[in-house]
Design an enzyme around this catalytic site. Sequence first.
Site, short mmCIF file in Angstrom:
data_model
loop_
_atom_site.label_atom_id
_atom_site.label_comp_id
_atom_site.label_asym_id
_atom_site.label_seq_id
_atom_site.Cartn_x
_atom_site.Cartn_y
_atom_site.Cartn_z
CB CYS A 8 -3.87 16.99 -41.33
SG CYS A 8 -5.44 16.40 -41.94
CG ASP A 379 -6.82 8.35 -20.95
OD1 ASP A 379 -5.79 8.79 -21.51
OD2 ASP A 379 -7.62 7.60 -21.54
CG ASP A 380 -5.22 12.21 -23.19
OD1 ASP A 380 -6.06 12.75 -23.93
OD2 ASP A 380 -4.80 11.05 -23.39
#
Length: 489
Positions: A8, A379-380
């Site tokens: 969030c 890619d991470d």
Amino acid sequence: MINLGEKCAVFGVFGKGLDVARLSFFGLFALQHRGQESSGIATSNGDTLTMHKGMGLVSQIFNDDILKGLKGHIAVGHNRYSTTGGSKVKHAQPMLAAGSSKVQKVVYEDPNPSLNESVALASGPDDGAIALVHNGNLPSTKDLENFLRGKGIDPAEFSDSRMMVEAIAARMREGADLPTAIKDVLPLFTGAFSILVMSQDKLIAVRDQCGIRPLALARLNGGYVVASETCAFAPIGAKFEREINAGEMVIIDGDGIHSEQVLTPNPKLDIFEFVYFARPDSELLVKSVYEMRKECGVQLAKEYPIEADVVIPVPETAIPAGIGYSRSTGIPMEAGLTKNRYIHRTFITPEQHVREQGVKAKLTPIPEVIRGKRVVVMDDSIVRGTTSRQIVAMLFEAGAKEVHFLVSSPPVKFPDFYGIDTPKQTELIAATKSVEQIRQYLGATSLRFLSYNGMIKATGISDEQFSTSAFTGIYPIDIRERAKEIRYQ
Ligand code: AMP
């Protein structure tokens, strides 16, 4: 309790004369990457708290009329993302609670009541009505549940965030002022939290003793802004001042700003914020997220230099790592995968055909830069492996001769309990398969992960300053009964 995997964003602002609702809107807009399921803003004018929240993206929930209705000089806002526990507006934040029996609830009629909720809490100028926003997750809520039951409150249908605000309000109803009420119940918050609590006249920010989730403070025209990430400051013209420390409580009110160390600090920022979660233009621990990711590519080039014709990063998180790898190896980088940046998970419901299309709805290859080439794709992270597998297939379909899959972080072997949404351990491909087995599953020519030491080196900070649980299974805040969900090989 309702178990919600949440990642969030929180945002708060305090300042006489500031258009706090509009500032919150733009702040949440800059933090949209941290959550796309629901969004909300609550404001205080010193007397009444007014809130609007709903399901969807920030831009879908708010319009000019709604923002104009959110009056006051203090605001808190939230973006939420969650997979489990159901997508319900009742889990959307801010969460309001009454810390005094004088508080009156007024529910305004809304044009679309099933999606949106507008509520006001009117209580007069004494501290009574409160609003809370939370980034993080409490893996265990047993202590909180017992506390609430002891106060005659049934927590069965509550999320962890709802329990937190109800516990604070319960202490206030017993006579504690807001800062004292928060301090009293903090020991019950066993987990990760960066929270903002607003009352009629105060904005309070608190970070757990490890500071697992980020939280930063800025100044704006004589007022103050607090946000999950520093990337929220520039778009509203706020000047970043400092991070809120692990275990620190910052109180902002008409008297200015006060700080108190309320929990013994043991700073351990979640390193996954650097790896994937934070926006590249944010700063964490006084380091640029962009530079750290680029350095991961440089480290990977040292650990695994290969013969290839082109480096293609998976947009957008892996772009800096792709740049670092390309510069270090001399292999040219191309934007060979285009991302449709308007696809959000919110729109990909299980019923939709688009879901079957999977990654194709999000990423399109550019065959002109792929055909006949030995491709390094960067890619991470690999979580379940489903995205990576589709990317490898897509690159071969577009004519790649070889596809070398490089990952700018180590294998994710352990689930998250502190507020990042990851599947359970058995669904993490690196928890059950060796690197060679993963390579076979992906169908890649080769596969290489950045080493743990390489990742730490890229931060320029000691690993003692981080929570590295996704990679090591070391959880700095006790996960209590959830520990039985973890297997160590
Ligand atoms: P997967 O197909 O499950 O292996 O997903 C890997 C992709 O998801 C990578 O491209 C990551 O950028 C991205 N990713 C990593 N962690 C998360 C997360 N917590 N939530 C959503 N996406 C993630």
